[in-house]
Design an enzyme around this catalytic site. Structure first.
Site, PDB file in Angstrom:
ATOM      1  N   ASP A  15       0.879  -1.173   0.000  1.00  0.00           N
ATOM      2  CA  ASP A  15       0.000   0.000   0.000  1.00  0.00           C
ATOM      3  C   ASP A  15       0.913   1.218   0.000  1.00  0.00           C
ATOM      4  O   ASP A  15       2.137   1.093   0.179  1.00  0.00           O
ATOM      5  CB  ASP A  15      -0.903   0.000   1.245  1.00  0.00           C
ATOM      6  CG  ASP A  15      -1.803   1.224   1.305  1.00  0.00           C
ATOM      7  OD1 ASP A  15      -2.338   1.632   0.254  1.00  0.00           O
ATOM      8  OD2 ASP A  15      -1.975   1.802   2.398  1.00  0.00           O
ATOM      9  N   SER A  16       0.317   2.394  -0.151  1.00  0.00           N
ATOM     10  CA  SER A  16       1.125   3.609  -0.083  1.00  0.00           C
ATOM     11  C   SER A  16       1.601   3.870   1.350  1.00  0.00           C
ATOM     12  O   SER A  16       2.550   4.613   1.554  1.00  0.00           O
ATOM     13  CB  SER A  16       0.298   4.799  -0.564  1.00  0.00           C
ATOM     14  OG  SER A  16      -0.856   4.919   0.233  1.00  0.00           O
ATOM     15  N   CYS A  78      -4.422  -1.537  -1.771  1.00  0.00           N
ATOM     16  CA  CYS A  78      -4.548  -0.112  -2.043  1.00  0.00           C
ATOM     17  C   CYS A  78      -5.558  -0.001  -3.176  1.00  0.00           C
ATOM     18  O   CYS A  78      -5.349  -0.571  -4.256  1.00  0.00           O
ATOM     19  CB  CYS A  78      -3.192   0.437  -2.474  1.00  0.00           C
ATOM     20  SG  CYS A  78      -3.227   2.135  -3.056  1.00  0.00           S
ATOM     21  N   GLU A 157      -3.029   9.277   8.366  1.00  0.00           N
ATOM     22  CA  GLU A 157      -1.582   9.038   8.506  1.00  0.00           C
ATOM     23  C   GLU A 157      -1.002   9.888   9.644  1.00  0.00           C
ATOM     24  O   GLU A 157      -0.016   9.536  10.249  1.00  0.00           O
ATOM     25  CB  GLU A 157      -0.841   9.335   7.193  1.00  0.00           C
ATOM     26  CG  GLU A 157      -1.091   8.311   6.088  1.00  0.00           C
ATOM     27  CD  GLU A 157      -0.202   7.054   6.185  1.00  0.00           C
ATOM     28  OE1 GLU A 157       0.894   7.124   6.772  1.00  0.00           O
ATOM     29  OE2 GLU A 157      -0.629   5.998   5.680  1.00  0.00           O
ATOM     30  N   CYS A 189     -11.013   2.961   0.212  1.00  0.00           N
ATOM     31  CA  CYS A 189      -9.601   3.261   0.428  1.00  0.00           C
ATOM     32  C   CYS A 189      -9.234   2.475   1.670  1.00  0.00           C
ATOM     33  O   CYS A 189      -9.970   2.508   2.667  1.00  0.00           O
ATOM     34  CB  CYS A 189      -9.400   4.756   0.649  1.00  0.00           C
ATOM     35  SG  CYS A 189      -7.732   5.180   1.199  1.00  0.00           S
ATOM     36  N   HIS A 191      -7.231   2.955   3.899  1.00  0.00           N
ATOM     37  CA  HIS A 191      -7.016   3.754   5.113  1.00  0.00           C
ATOM     38  C   HIS A 191      -8.341   3.980   5.872  1.00  0.00           C
ATOM     39  O   HIS A 191      -8.330   4.175   7.085  1.00  0.00           O
ATOM     40  CB  HIS A 191      -6.458   5.134   4.765  1.00  0.00           C
ATOM     41  CG  HIS A 191      -4.988   5.166   4.479  1.00  0.00           C
ATOM     42  ND1 HIS A 191      -4.433   4.604   3.355  1.00  0.00           N
ATOM     43  CD2 HIS A 191      -3.961   5.705   5.187  1.00  0.00           C
ATOM     44  CE1 HIS A 191      -3.120   4.812   3.379  1.00  0.00           C
ATOM     45  NE2 HIS A 191      -2.813   5.469   4.476  1.00  0.00           N
TER      46      HIS A 191
HETATM   47  N1  DGL Z   1      -4.762   3.315   0.926  1.00  0.00           N
HETATM   48  C1  DGL Z   1      -4.761   3.686  -0.420  1.00  0.00           C
HETATM   49  C2  DGL Z   1      -6.028   3.353  -1.148  1.00  0.00           C
HETATM   50  O1  DGL Z   1      -6.679   2.406  -0.767  1.00  0.00           O
HETATM   51  C3  DGL Z   1      -4.112   4.930  -0.899  1.00  0.00           C
HETATM   52  C4  DGL Z   1      -4.168   6.149  -0.131  1.00  0.00           C
HETATM   53  C5  DGL Z   1      -3.272   7.173  -0.787  1.00  0.00           C
HETATM   54  O2  DGL Z   1      -2.079   6.961  -0.783  1.00  0.00           O
HETATM   55  O3  DGL Z   1      -3.788   8.170  -1.307  1.00  0.00           O
HETATM   56  O4  DGL Z   1      -6.374   3.974  -2.117  1.00  0.00           O
END
Ligand code: DGL
Length: 283
Positions: A15-16, A78, A157, A189, A191
């Site tokens: 993931d990022s 991600c 984050e 997402c 996150h």
């Molecule tokens: N967690 C990621 C997603 O599901 C990316 C969040 C990001 O880096 O913008 O899209």
């Protein structure tokens, strides 16, 4: 020999940043024999506001890093990278891939009662239309309302999930979706599950779909079909909340905030488990 281990190599996940740890947690809960090698590209986060070319390039590099660790398959934990890069990666690299969009769409399509589904995600995920396409492929009569929420990843984050600012931003983004009458909301997402409690408190009548659990189930199926299940190489002993050796984490930029948040997500001490990719590369 029946019951013999089929493939004890680790599952690669990227993931990022932190978000994919929500998927990792669901995988570790559902598949207690498996080990995870996780890569969080914290130096280049967020992906969601980058161009498709850049997201694809970063994703290719992440895959190469994990292939260098000899993983048996890769979960793209991600949504942004799944939406932009999954088909290309699957063509380019000789290893099974799993994204997180199909599983979430499947779950949402079966959850909704009134046929109105909201999707929140990064700018790039929403612009790709990947969720609308996946939902409409399941039921063309669904009404899908999508909303990009670029401020949520930085808040998460930063560890601000319980901060009043997070509540205000959530309301700003989601009030119009509530007004449009959605009964189901896809957290598009990885996150966002970290904000689920906050979202649920604001909109208790809306069912939240977190694709982590559905993706873990899809992974379980994929491992079985491809005979990639592990016989149990993580040694089964619990150590600070996790099985010993269950997960190893690499990041492209180490920070104490990441470490603390990651421990919160996995509910475990991660001392000696998180490595900086650069430190390792530079020996
Ligand atoms: N967690 C990621 C997603 O599901 C990316 C969040 C990001 O880096 O913008 O899209």
């Amino acid at each position: 020999m029946p019951g013999a281990p089929m493939d004890d190599r680790a599952i690669g996940i990227f993931d990022s940043g932190l978000g994919g740890l929500t998927v990792s947690r669901a995988i570790l809960e559902l598949l207690p024999n498996e080990r995870i090698f996780y890569f969080g590209d914290t130096a280049r986060l967020p992906y969601g506001s980058k161009s498709p070319e850049t997201v694809l390039r970063f994703s290719e590099e992440n895959v190469r890093f994990l292939l260098g660790k000899d993983v048996k398959c890769i979960v793209i934990a991600c949504n942004t990278a799944t939406a932009i890069a999954l088909p290309q990666l699957a063509k380019q690299f000789p290893i099974p891939f799993l994204g997180v969009i199909e599983a979430g769409a499947e779950r949402a399509a079966s959850c909704t009662k009134n046929g109105r589904i909201g999707v929140i995600g990064t700018e790039r995920t929403i612009a790709s239309g990947a969720y609308s396409a996946a939902l409409r492929a399941r039921n063309p009569n669904l009404s899908v309302i999508e909303k990009a929420c670029p401020l949520l990843v930085p808040l998460i984050e930063e560890g601000w999930v319980a901060h009043e600012a997070a509540r205000l931003v959530v309301r700003e983004y989601l009030d119009p979706l509530e007004a449009a009458g959605i009964d189901t909301l896809i957290l598009g997402c990885t996150h966002y599950p970290l904000l689920a409690e906050r979202i649920r408190a604001c909109y208790p009548q809306i069912t939240l779909v977190d694709s982590a659990f559905s993706s873990a189930r899809a992974l379980s199926l994929m491992l079985r079909e491809r005979r990639l299940e592990s016989g149990g190489s993580a040694d089964g002993r619990m150590e600070a909340g996790l099985r010993r050796g269950a997960i190893t984490v690499w990041v492209s930029d180490y920070s104490a905030t990441f470490h603390k948040m990651a421990e919160g997500i996995l509910q475990s001490s991660l001392d000696g488990v998180i490595f900086s990719m650069d430190a390792e590369m530079n020996g």
